[in-house]
Scaffold this motif. Sequence first.
Motif, PDB file in Angstrom:
ATOM      1  N   GLU A  44       3.615  10.398   5.270  1.00  0.00           N
ATOM      2  CA  GLU A  44       2.812   9.283   5.768  1.00  0.00           C
ATOM      3  C   GLU A  44       3.221   8.820   7.161  1.00  0.00           C
ATOM      4  O   GLU A  44       2.380   8.377   7.932  1.00  0.00           O
TER       5      GLU A  44
ATOM      6  N   ARG B 271       1.755   2.086  -3.470  1.00  0.00           N
ATOM      7  CA  ARG B 271       0.585   2.630  -4.168  1.00  0.00           C
ATOM      8  C   ARG B 271       0.434   4.134  -3.892  1.00  0.00           C
ATOM      9  O   ARG B 271       0.051   4.903  -4.770  1.00  0.00           O
ATOM     10  N   LYS B 272       0.756   4.564  -2.676  1.00  0.00           N
ATOM     11  CA  LYS B 272       0.719   5.989  -2.336  1.00  0.00           C
ATOM     12  C   LYS B 272       1.781   6.759  -3.126  1.00  0.00           C
ATOM     13  O   LYS B 272       1.548   7.894  -3.552  1.00  0.00           O
TER      14      LYS B 272
ATOM     15  N   ASP C  59       0.821  -1.219   0.000  1.00  0.00           N
ATOM     16  CA  ASP C  59       0.000   0.000   0.000  1.00  0.00           C
ATOM     17  C   ASP C  59       0.853   1.266   0.000  1.00  0.00           C
ATOM     18  O   ASP C  59       0.440   2.288  -0.552  1.00  0.00           O
ATOM     19  N   ASN C  60       2.034   1.207   0.603  1.00  0.00           N
ATOM     20  CA  ASN C  60       2.911   2.375   0.619  1.00  0.00           C
ATOM     21  C   ASN C  60       3.359   2.742  -0.789  1.00  0.00           C
ATOM     22  O   ASN C  60       3.367   3.915  -1.164  1.00  0.00           O
TER      23      ASN C  60
ATOM     24  N   VAL D  29       6.907  11.310   0.291  1.00  0.00           N
ATOM     25  CA  VAL D  29       5.680  10.600   0.656  1.00  0.00           C
ATOM     26  C   VAL D  29       5.893   9.838   1.968  1.00  0.00           C
ATOM     27  O   VAL D  29       5.023   9.851   2.849  1.00  0.00           O
TER      28      VAL D  29
END
Length: 113
Positions: A43, A6-7, A3-4, A39
């Motif tokens: 995050e 994807r960010k 998921d990271n 990012v």
Amino acid sequence: MNDNMRKVLVALRSGEYKQARGTLQNTGGYCCLGVMCDVYEKETGDVLERTPSGLFNGAHLSKHTVVREWAGLQGNMGGSDYSDSLAAINDRTDSTFAHIADFIESEPQGLLV
């Protein structure tokens, strides 16, 4: 792909970042790995090592292995072999961040863990 990462893909495609070459960050922009560092900081709230002028330090992720692990990348240059790493694609080709995001999304062998 985690998921990271994807960010990171969303950030690369956002148009928010100007592209630089040869360094994680300079006064004109970021390389794709520098976007990844930015990012990561946004995050996680973790602050990475920077130069005295406040820019991300380095040309690849050797000083920021926590980012590489967070994103699920193999190698400090974004791949197991420099010739087809994210650093090489960013610095040695005319690839845009959108193209680099497409490349990452294709999950080529040797890029992600």
